[in-house]
Write an enzyme that holds these catalytic residues in place. Sequence first.
Site, short mmCIF file in Angstrom:
data_model
loop_
_atom_site.label_atom_id
_atom_site.label_comp_id
_atom_site.label_asym_id
_atom_site.label_seq_id
_atom_site.Cartn_x
_atom_site.Cartn_y
_atom_site.Cartn_z
N LYS A 25 11.90 56.63 18.93
CA LYS A 25 13.12 55.70 19.08
C LYS A 25 14.30 56.73 19.74
O LYS A 25 14.41 57.84 19.40
CB LYS A 25 13.32 55.26 17.79
CG LYS A 25 12.45 53.97 17.08
CD LYS A 25 13.04 53.71 15.97
CE LYS A 25 12.33 52.54 15.50
NZ LYS A 25 12.69 52.05 14.22
N GLY A 54 8.97 68.07 14.39
CA GLY A 54 7.66 68.14 13.60
C GLY A 54 6.73 67.57 14.64
O GLY A 54 5.71 68.39 14.91
N GLY A 107 15.15 69.35 9.89
CA GLY A 107 16.40 68.64 9.89
C GLY A 107 17.49 69.73 10.36
O GLY A 107 18.36 69.48 11.15
N ARG A 134 5.38 78.62 5.26
CA ARG A 134 6.85 79.00 4.86
C ARG A 134 6.63 80.17 4.20
O ARG A 134 7.72 81.09 4.22
CB ARG A 134 7.22 77.80 3.95
CG ARG A 134 7.63 76.50 5.02
CD ARG A 134 8.20 75.34 4.03
NE ARG A 134 8.61 74.43 4.80
CZ ARG A 134 8.86 73.19 4.49
NH1 ARG A 134 8.97 72.83 3.20
NH2 ARG A 134 9.37 72.24 5.28
#
Length: 421
Positions: free
Chosen positions: A222, A378, A401, A35
Amino acid sequence: MAKIESTNFAGKKAIIRVDFNVPFNEKFEITDDTRIRAALPTIKKVIADGGSAIIMSHLGRPKAGKFEPEFSLKHIQSHLASLLGVTVIMAPDCVGAEVEALVENLKAGEVLLLENLRYHKEEEGKVKLGEDATDEDKKAAKADMKEKQKAFSQALANLADIYINDAFGTAHRAHASTAIIADFFDADSKMFGYLIDGELGSLDKVMAEPQRPLTAIMGGAKVSTKITIIENLLDKVDNLILGGGMTYTFVKALGGKVGASLCEDDFLDMALTIMKKAEEKGVKLYIASDVLAADAFSETANTKPMKANEIEDGWMGLDAGPETIATFGEVIANSGTILWNGPVGVFEMDVFAAGTKAVGDAIVLATSKGAFSLVGGGDSVAAVNKFGIADKVSYISTAGGALLEYLEGKSLPGIKAIRGY
Ligand code: AMP
């Protein structure tokens, strides 16, 4: 909209929001500086032009409003200095008289690192009240916080002539330093840094003006966590490949036998709705026809290929099967634009990695033929790294996110604050 590339920072002070929320070991050594490296081009541009850079970030989750030494950006100061090759001055806070004095004395080419923004509760603007608080109390506390947040944002803004947001990872948060601060700069004095410019440019190539056919591969465990993205993608893509654990919810919804595979029974209707919507919108939906099944969730399990809708009792599908791999591969290889989010099998275990590896290989092939490929989220980034193909895809988003919210079609406050939408 002002662009960093065409801005001359000579004699200007730029306040740059970066995401330096990096992991440390117990000796406060940085264990992954990705980062920090990602923000270097923006900082270097400002100082190379003869401007000065005021860097601000959050780090970890200090208790709001409290100085907790383990979350100090001091732990980053020397590493940032060595990466930039210049001295980095550490500020004792991010606002206040001492910081203003340091900024006043900041010269061309110098870098000032502000202390953790989250030492001030105004950064996030969360309001916490006791359980006995009335609705009136909550309303008053929120209004009070809003005013304080504005004042905090303005104090940050007053430090600089130009605001640059280069923290895509926090662009989905409406925080003081990521969004509200932008209100205090006119259109010519606020802009994205190179990292956000790169992310948005790549996302636009997929979501706004894709070279067709556009194929999205959604994998992972999922379906429940990806529904909003899938629904949004149905309005954009030509082909939608659904793989990984979510396969079995679709297979079961169609009346198939899924054995002990991961399956979300509460989402069977939703799976049918998605399939119906895909048909209505003319999107070709691809779901596994065969799988590699195992008799346990383990690297040493017995395995055999099975039809995806005839999985034996006690067995579970943990990877795509050979027929499916061939179908997915052909669709991907003939695509003009590819978006990949999530593995199509339990790729962390080598025995169940073939499907995910084949998806990666097909993306590399398509990219070599001129397709644009974006990998994000990710686990697919981890997969791309595991298979050593990171430099053979067009773009890897590390935004987490913020990327997922963008793919869901949501407006990101940090982006809207600068470009207006
Ligand atoms: P997610 O965080 O939802 O993107 O899920 C990623 C995880 O899904 C990875 O750790 C994979 O191992 C897992 N996964 C992929 N395929 C399957 C499967 N068929 N059964 C169970 N887990 C899976």
